[in-house]
Design an enzyme around this catalytic site. Structure first.
Site: not given
Ligand code: ARG
Length: 459
Positions: A156, A277, A283, A290
């Site tokens: 979980h 970024s 970043k 992704e």
């Protein structure tokens, strides 16, 4: 351009229909398979005396020349041709005249396309398998460096029990070897040669289909001409095996994305495999993973395209089936691209062991071991579970951990506790003693690695 089938027609095809109908943009990539199929077919026709031996030899030589001309850029594939089969045959006929026109004896584009896709995809299966093997070996190699790297295991997404980084990533090695088996299995059913099915009803010519299969490197022939031309199960099966593989890559990617976050910081990706970024200077983004997660949806789409395209088709060939190629080729291209990028990204990532260990030291992930300690001293598991639950509550109240809770507090809850409890619940003990087959203990993980290596050797 006059069509090969022009005899029956009194008008030229409308150019819009030609564009709509044509598959050359996406089937041109099969030219090697198409030529190999024609070479085998022409050879067999010559051997059987269906065409003259000398003509068969001329056709084979002509086809080989076409192959070399395309390979070496002397012959460009015409984007206005109807498909790759028509294109190769028309070039052959241009070059050989009437001899070229004999190639299509006892053949139809229906069995031709069926043999081409099978032949082409067999090669793709091998390429995908080789990439999966490479990734599996990279995982094994990294696992061998991290038998002692303790990290939290989750259920979980809550810290549950300690494992090691080796054990965690070896789970993916298990998935990947199953993927290899699935692809090999799918290739087995793909490995049957449909030529001789012709348009749908076979032929009256005395073909030697087994010989064509042998010449083309197929293990067997198809045994029903209707099925031979209209079966695309192998595309659905391969797309499905690739979808499952993409699911695995996507889950792995998702974990890597989390591990890269400041909240986890379990790993750091190499700069060459991360992106920045345009606005936020701090970043460093895990874009590769992704994209893999995103492309997984796209591959599932390819599988749905194939299943939906086939579901209402009467036997035998229908033009709908031309749609098979874009879907299955996209799935194949996408998974190869994903694996090719994922492998070096994985190999170059830095494992931040201390952060993993620190995360494992919090969150009471040794509570089960604490309960097991009491069980070993004779308490029934349910009572031990309850006593440990109260201990955890006490720790939370005192803002401490089981490792730091004083022995007096332990004894207040159960007099079976002794000083040796600290040893029993230490992170290292928790991991090292889970030596059951398939468990995270270094010895168990090493046994797992040996089994994986043996499996890979036999695949
Ligand atoms: N380009 C077609 C395909 O990919 C080849 C088979 C065409 N057969 C036919 N009867 N029109 O499916």
């Amino acid at each position: 351009m006059a069509m090969m089938w022009a005899g029956r027609f009194s008008k030229e095809i409308d150019s819009r229909v030609n564009d709509f109908n044509s598959s050359i943009k996406f089937d041109a990539r099969m030219y090697r398979s198409d030529i190999a199929g024609s070479v085998a077919h022409a050879t067999m026709l010559g051997e059987q005396g269906i065409i003259e031996k000398s003509e068969s030899e001329k056709i084979v030589a002509g086809l080989k020349e076409i192959l070399a001309d395309i390979d070496e850029g002397r012959l460009e594939i015409d984007p206005n041709a109807e498909d790759i089969h028509m294109f190769i045959e028309s070039v052959l006929t241009e070059r050989l005249g009437d001899t070229g026109k004999r190639l299509h004896t006892a053949r139809s584009r229906n069995d031709q396309v069926a043999v081409d896709i099978r032949h082409y995809l067999k090669g793709e299966c091998d390429e995908i398998s080789a990439l999966i093997r490479e990734l599996t070996e990279a995982i094994i190699q990294k696992a061998e460096e991290h038998f002692y790297t303790v990290m939290p295991g989750y259920t979980h997404l809550q810290r549950a029990q300690p494992v090691t980084f080796a054990h965690h990533i070896l789970a993916y090695a298990q998935m990947l070897t199953r993927d290899m088996e699935r692809i090999a299995d799918c290739k087995k059913r793909m490995d049957v040669m449909p030529l001789g099915s012709c348009a749908l009803a076979g032929t009256t010519y005395p073909l030697n289909r087994k010989r064509t299969a042998e010449l083309l490197g197929f293990a067997d022939i198809t045994h029903n001409s209707l099925d031979g031309v209209s079966d695309r199960d192998f595309c659905c099966e391969l797309a499905s095996a690739i979808s499952i593989l993409m699911m695995h890559l996507s889950r792995f990617s998702e974990e890597i994305i989390m591990w890269c976050s400041w909240e986890f910081k379990f790993i750091e990706l190499d700069d060459a495999y991360s992106t920045g970024s345009s606005i936020m200077p701090q970043k460093k983004n895990p874009d590769i993973t992704e994209l893999i997660r995103g492309k997984t949806g796209r591959v599932y789409g390819d599988l749905m395209t194939l299943l939906s395209m086939m579901k209402n088709l009467p036997l035998a060939y229908n033009k709908d089936m031309q749609e098979d190629k874009e879907a299955i080729f996209d799935a194949v291209d996408t998974v190869k691209l994903c694996l090719t990028t994922f492998i070096p990204m994985f190999e170059t990532m830095t494992v931040l062991k201390d952060n993993m260990r620190r995360a494992a030291a919090k969150g009471f992930i040794n509570a089960t071991d604490c309960a097991d300690y009491l069980v070993k001293k004779g308490l029934p598991f349910r009572s031990a579970y309850k006593a440990t639950g109260s201990l955890v509550a006490r720790c939370i109240e005192l803002d401490t951990t089981l490792e730091e809770l004083p022995i007096a507090e332990y004894k207040k809850l159960c007099d079976l506790f002794d000083e040796d409890v600290y040893e029993a619940i230490s992170l290292d003990t928790c991991v090292m003693q889970r030596n059951v087959d398939g468990g995270p203990a270094p010895e168990a993980a090493a046994r797992q690695v040996e089994l994986l290596k043996a499996k890979l050797k036999n695949m």
